[in-house]
Enzyme design. Structure first.
Site, short mmCIF file in Angstrom:
data_model
loop_
_atom_site.label_atom_id
_atom_site.label_comp_id
_atom_site.label_asym_id
_atom_site.label_seq_id
_atom_site.Cartn_x
_atom_site.Cartn_y
_atom_site.Cartn_z
N HIS A 217 0.80 -1.23 0.00
CA HIS A 217 0.00 0.00 0.00
C HIS A 217 0.83 1.28 0.00
O HIS A 217 0.30 2.37 -0.14
CB HIS A 217 -1.01 -0.01 1.16
N CYS A 349 1.60 6.60 11.57
CA CYS A 349 1.46 5.35 12.31
C CYS A 349 1.42 5.59 13.81
O CYS A 349 1.04 4.73 14.57
CB CYS A 349 2.61 4.41 12.00
N1 PMP Z 1 7.86 0.39 8.11
C1 PMP Z 1 7.77 1.65 7.66
C2 PMP Z 1 9.02 2.44 7.41
C3 PMP Z 1 6.53 2.22 7.42
O1 PMP Z 1 6.44 3.47 6.98
C4 PMP Z 1 5.36 1.44 7.68
C5 PMP Z 1 3.97 2.01 7.46
N2 PMP Z 1 3.73 3.19 8.17
C6 PMP Z 1 5.52 0.12 8.14
C7 PMP Z 1 6.79 -0.37 8.34
C8 PMP Z 1 4.33 -0.75 8.41
O2 PMP Z 1 3.78 -1.21 7.21
P1 PMP Z 1 2.32 -1.87 7.13
O3 PMP Z 1 1.35 -0.75 7.08
O4 PMP Z 1 2.35 -2.67 5.86
O5 PMP Z 1 2.15 -2.74 8.32
#
Ligand code: PMP
Length: 403
Positions: A217, A349
Site C-alpha cells: 500500500h 502510524c
Molecule cells: N515500516 C515503515 C518504514 C513504514 O512506513 C510502515 C507504514 N507506516 C511500516 C513499516 C508498516 O507497514 P504496514 O502498514 O504494511 O504494516
C-alpha cells in the site's frame, strides 16, 4: 482535499484495482486447493505475482514470503530471525557443550532510534524479556553510522535491523556499507525497505541484506499485503514462523493467501519496475517527484519566514519527501487549520500518541519544533496544480498563526 500524505498510504493504481477485481468475484479459489481448477488458477496467479515482486527486487521468486504487510514482515524477520538463530546456536552448543551451557540464551539485537515502531517496539519487548538489545542513536539527519554498527556488534549479536529509507524525513541509510560490515562479522541484516520501494532502486544483487520487508500500500498496491524477502543464495537463514498452521509460504507464514491482494501487489510491483525502466514515461518518474517537491519547498521558503528543514538536504533524501518545522506557531493549531491538504505531523502510524515524533527527537529537534512540523509525501498522482494549492494553503495558515 488534496492528498499529500503518501508516506502513510497511497492511492491504489487503476491497473492494480482492475487486475484484482476478478479474484473477488469469479476467480475466488483458494491457492492451496489442489483438487480443482479454481485452486490451480489461484495458485498460478499467486506465483505470477511472486515473479513480479522478485523482478522489482532483482531476486529469485523463491525468496518472496507473502505477509499481511510490513508490520508482520518486520516482526517475522526480527522475532523469527532471533528465535531461529538462538535455536540453531543452542543446537550447535548442545552438541559441543553441556546441557546447562546450551540453555543460556545467546542473543543480541542491534537497531537504531529512527526505525518504525514495528521494529522499535519489538526491540523494546525484547528488552523487557531480558534479551540483549542495542538501540543506536542516529545523527541530526536521522542517518545511521556504519562505524557505530561495527562497534555495537558483539559475539552475542545475531541480527541487525536498519531501514533503507526513513518514513518521516526520507533519510537514505548507507545499507551497502552496513551490509558489508554485517557479512564480515557473520551477523544477519534485516532491512525495512517500505518507503524506498518505487522511489529509489532496490536491487538485491547489489544490496547485501539477508531479510527485507516491503508493503504494497506504500506504492499504489492494496492495503493488507506485503512480503518478507529471505535471501537464499548463502548459508540457510534460520527463521522461526510467527504462526503455526497449514505450512503455507515454505512453512514461514501459515494462513490462506489473500489472492486478490497478492495479484494487486504483483501489478503494483510491475508498475514500479516499468517506471524504473522508463516504460511508463516521465510523468511517473522519481525525478518528477523530486522536481515537484523542490518546487514546493522553494516556494514556501520564498513566501514564509522561520521555516527549518528537518532531515538531510533534499537531494540526498527520498524524492517524494519534505519535512519542515514552523517556528513561532502552535503545532496543534497548525494541523487543525490546514483544511485543504492532507499532510501529517510526525508519523501517521503513531498519531494515536500525542507524543512528538520519536524520529525528530532522535535527530535532536526540540519538542516544540517537532510538534510544529509538517510531513509532505508526494506520489505519482500529485500534480503541479496541487502543489500550488498546497503552497497557498500553508502560506495563508502560517501567516495567520505567526502574526
Ligand atoms: N515500516 C515503515 C518504514 C513504514 O512506513 C510502515 C507504514 N507506516 C511500516 C513499516 C508498516 O507497514 P504496514 O502498514 O504494511 O504494516
Amino acid at each position: 482535499m488534496i492528498y499529500l500524505d503518501n508516506h502513510a498510504t497511497t492511492r491504489v493504481a487503476p491497473e492494480v484495482l482492475a487486475a484484482m477485481l476478478p479474484y473477488f468475484t469469479e476467480e475466488y479459489g483458494n491457492a492451496a486447493s489442489v483438487n480443482h481448477a479454481f485452486g490451480w488458477r489461484a495458485a498460478e496467479v499467486v506465483e505470477r505475482a511472486r515473479e513480479q515482486v522478485a523482478r522489482l527486487l532483482s531476486c529469485p521468486a523463491e525468496w518472496i514470503v507473502f505477509t499481511s504487510g510490513a508490520t508482520e514482515a518486520n516482526n517475522l524477520a526480527i522475532k523469527g530471525g532471533l528465535s531461529g538463530t538462538a535455536l540453531a546456536a543452542g543446537r550447535t552448543r548442545a552438541r559441543k557443550t553441556t546441557p546447562a551451557a546450551s540453555a543460556v540464551p545467546l542473543t543480541n539485537f542491534v537497531t537504531n532510534a529512527a526505525e518504525h515502531p514495528s521494529v522499535l517496539d519489538v526491540a523494546k519487548r525484547f528488552k523487557r524479556q531480558g534479551v540483549g538489545v542495542t538501540i543506536l542513536p542516529v545523527d541530526h539527519h536521522a542517518c545511521v553510522d556504519p562505524q557505530q554498527i561495527a562497534d555495537a556488534i558483539t559475539p552475542q549479536t545475531q541480527l541487525v535491523s536498519v531501514m533503507l529509507a526513513n518514513n518521516e524525513v526520507g533519510t537514505i541509510n548507507p545499507l551497502a556499507e552496513i551490509g558489508r560490515i554485517c557479512r564480515e562479522r557473520g551477523v544477519l541484516l534485516h532491512c525495512d525497505a517500505v518507503q524506498a520501494i518505487g522511489k529509489i532502486t532496490v536491487d538485491l544483487q547489489q544490496l547485501p541484506v539477508d531479510l527485507l520487508s516491503l508493503s504494497a500500500h506504500k506504492f499504489h498496491g492494496p492495503k493488507g499485503v506485503g512480503a518478507l524477502v529471505v535471501r537464499r543464495d548463502g548459508p540457510r537463514i534460520p527463521l522461526e514462523p510467527l504462526f503455526d498452521g497449514g505450512g503455507h509460504e515454505q512453512h514461514l507464514r501459515s494462513g490462506t493467501l489473500p489472492v486478490p491482494l497478492i495479484v494487486g501487489f504483483g501489478v503494483a510491483c510491475e508498475l514500479a519496475t516499468d517506471q524504473y525502466d522508463g516504460k511508463l514515461g516521465g510523468l511517473t518518474s522519481p525525478a518528477r517527484l523530486a522536481d515537484l517537491r523542490d518546487r514546493l519547498w522553494q516556494r514556501l521558503q520564498s513566501e514564509l519566514e522561520r521555516l527549518s528543514l528537518n532531515g538531510p538536504p533534499l537531494s540526498e533524501r527520498l524524492p517524494n519527501n519534505l519535512n519542515f518545522s514552523v517556528a513561532g506557531v502552535d503545532g496543534e493549531a497548525l494541523m487543525s487549520s490546514l483544511k485543504e491538504i492532507a499532510v501529517s505531523s510526525g508519523s501517521a502510524c503513531s498519531t494515536a500518541e500525542p507524543e512528538p515524533s520519536h524520529v525528530l527527537r532522535a535527530m535532536g529537534v526540540s519538542d516544540s519544533l517537532s510538534r510544529a512540523s509538517l510531513r509532505f509525501g508526494l506520489s505519482r498522482f500529485t500534480t503541479e496544480a496541487e502543489i500550488d494549492v498546497a503552497v497557498a494553503e500553508v502560506v495563508r495558515v502560517v501567516r495567520r498563526l505567526q502574526a
